[in-house]
Design an enzyme around this catalytic site. Structure first.
Site, PDB file in Angstrom:
ATOM      1  N   HIS A 159      19.761 -10.961  54.061  1.00 55.84           N
ATOM      2  CA  HIS A 159      19.399 -12.185  53.349  1.00 55.84           C
ATOM      3  C   HIS A 159      20.426 -13.301  53.531  1.00 55.84           C
ATOM      4  O   HIS A 159      20.634 -14.101  52.626  1.00 55.84           O
ATOM      5  CB  HIS A 159      19.200 -11.869  51.870  1.00 55.84           C
ATOM      6  CG  HIS A 159      18.219 -10.760  51.632  1.00 55.84           C
ATOM      7  ND1 HIS A 159      16.876 -10.896  51.888  1.00 55.84           N
ATOM      8  CD2 HIS A 159      18.384  -9.481  51.196  1.00 55.84           C
ATOM      9  CE1 HIS A 159      16.251  -9.760  51.617  1.00 55.84           C
ATOM     10  NE2 HIS A 159      17.140  -8.883  51.190  1.00 55.84           N
ATOM     11  N   ARG A 176      13.878 -12.320  27.550  1.00 59.21           N
ATOM     12  CA  ARG A 176      15.293 -11.990  27.365  1.00 59.21           C
ATOM     13  C   ARG A 176      15.466 -11.073  26.172  1.00 59.21           C
ATOM     14  O   ARG A 176      14.859 -11.246  25.132  1.00 59.21           O
ATOM     15  CB  ARG A 176      16.089 -13.263  27.098  1.00 59.21           C
ATOM     16  CG  ARG A 176      16.289 -14.055  28.363  1.00 59.21           C
ATOM     17  CD  ARG A 176      17.253 -15.157  28.135  1.00 59.21           C
ATOM     18  NE  ARG A 176      18.083 -15.355  29.332  1.00 59.21           N
ATOM     19  CZ  ARG A 176      18.800 -16.433  29.555  1.00 59.21           C
ATOM     20  NH1 ARG A 176      18.843 -17.365  28.664  1.00 59.21           N
ATOM     21  NH2 ARG A 176      19.506 -16.547  30.649  1.00 59.21           N
ATOM     22  N   GLU A 184      27.466 -13.553  35.359  1.00 62.08           N
ATOM     23  CA  GLU A 184      27.888 -14.420  34.254  1.00 62.08           C
ATOM     24  C   GLU A 184      29.255 -15.002  34.594  1.00 62.08           C
ATOM     25  O   GLU A 184      29.867 -14.642  35.602  1.00 62.08           O
ATOM     26  CB  GLU A 184      27.907 -13.623  32.947  1.00 62.08           C
ATOM     27  CG  GLU A 184      26.490 -13.281  32.474  1.00 62.08           C
ATOM     28  CD  GLU A 184      26.372 -13.185  30.957  1.00 62.08           C
ATOM     29  OE1 GLU A 184      27.251 -13.706  30.239  1.00 62.08           O
ATOM     30  OE2 GLU A 184      25.392 -12.582  30.496  1.00 62.08           O
ATOM     31  N   ARG A 231      16.922 -13.440  46.420  1.00 61.48           N
ATOM     32  CA  ARG A 231      15.843 -14.104  45.688  1.00 61.48           C
ATOM     33  C   ARG A 231      15.695 -15.595  46.012  1.00 61.48           C
ATOM     34  O   ARG A 231      14.767 -16.229  45.517  1.00 61.48           O
ATOM     35  CB  ARG A 231      16.046 -13.918  44.175  1.00 61.48           C
ATOM     36  CG  ARG A 231      16.112 -12.451  43.716  1.00 61.48           C
ATOM     37  CD  ARG A 231      14.734 -11.828  43.573  1.00 61.48           C
ATOM     38  NE  ARG A 231      13.898 -12.527  42.620  1.00 61.48           N
ATOM     39  CZ  ARG A 231      13.873 -12.308  41.308  1.00 61.48           C
ATOM     40  NH1 ARG A 231      14.671 -11.420  40.782  1.00 61.48           N
ATOM     41  NH2 ARG A 231      13.065 -12.987  40.532  1.00 61.48           N
TER      42      ARG A 231
END
Ligand SMILES: [Zn+2]
Length: 293
Positions: free
Chosen positions: A109, A282, A3, A128
């Site tokens: 990654h 969510r 966030e 991802r």
């Protein structure tokens, strides 16, 4: 997913290590990360550029680079402003930067690698693959898709009480939904929307336009306070770019949350059990007593 407070810490951590460094070469192993720029154009545009600033707009990390002047007969000519670019990076779910020495193994990654002039590598790792990197001219940053639509920065003068009041008054959506819309209110994700509403004592399912002026003021103050606390709390400033295995978003912030991921635990204010409902994948957390209405 990081966030805003964590993105702010990534910006500060990058600031400490890459300002004034020159990118000797760049490499991309996942072309869709930088689309529509091609890997060859990306490498060419970044090669030999100087990192002059790292800033943020919403959750976009803005790495400012300047290409030194084209050489003419071995003599540097004045740099042209048109070669000032910004690498706008959105971490999305799992994107992270690592600042590695020449001896450190590349993470599994690694999607983009920037070789710096001090033999270090700045690596963008993304398990991802949802991360985004846009290389744009500096003058075009504010009109770049994804950035141009963003609401005012929470700590700017534009995000004032009048702005929040007008924004809420125009919406029939629930507060929870509206607060997550970055084109309306910037800076709150699922975690800090829950925390701000809890601190303000406001029910997350209340219709935005029905909030009284007095309670809008309370919410405005708590949005700023929760973001400021999360950014300044010493336990949250542990983003370490030099840990070869990387850091995990949220790990340093968990202790700070009062309702998020605390379903069934006693409310820190009133002892009632924290509740949770999930819709659209969510979860919403709230105290049924402190946030009755
Ligand atoms: Zn409570």
């Amino acid at each position: 997913m990081p966030e805003l407070p964590e993105v702010e810490h990534v910006v500060r951590a990058l600031h400490r290590v890459v300002i004034g460094r020159r990118i000797v070469a760049a490499e991309v192993t996942l072309p869709k990360l930088i689309a529509p720029t091609t890997p060859s154009a990306f490498k060419r545009k970044l090669k030999d550029s100087l990192i002059t600033e790292v800033s943020r707009r919403g959750k976009f990390i803005l790495i400012h680079v300047e290409k030194s002047g084209a050489r003419s007969h071995g003599r540097a000519i004045a740099p042209t402003r048109t070669s000032d670019r910004v690498l706008a990076v959105h971490l999305r779910m799992t994107g992270k930067f690592l600042y590695l020495s020449a001896d450190d193994a590349l993470p599994k990654h690694a999607r983009a690698i920037f070789y710096l002039d001090n033999d270090r590598r700045l690596v963008f790792s993304d398990q991802r693959k949802f991360g985004v990197m846009k290389l744009v001219a500096r003058s075009q940053v504010s009109t770049t898709k994804g950035i141009s639509e963003l609401a005012p920065e929470p700590f700017s003068d534009d995000f004032n009480l009048g702005y929040l009041k007008d924004t809420l008054a125009r919406s029939r959506r629930t507060l929870k939904t509206l607060l997550l819309d970055q084109t309306r209110v910037l800076g709150l994700g699922n975690i800090y929307a829950a925390e701000a509403l809890f601190r303000a004592g406001i029910n997350p399912f209340k219709v935005s336009s029905e909030l009284s002026t007095k309670r809008v003021a309370r919410l405005h103050a708590e949005i700023l306070a929760v973001l400021r606390d999360a950014i300044s709390d010493s336990s949250t400033s542990r983003i370490d770019l030099e840990r070869p295995d990387g850091f995990t978003y949220g790990e340093a912030f968990e202790r700070f949350w009062q309702v998020y991921e605390r379903e069934g635990e006693p409310c820190v204010k009133c002892d009632a059990r924290i509740r949770r409902v999930t819709h659209g994948g969510r979860s919403t957390y709230w105290c049924p007593r402190c946030q009755r209405r």
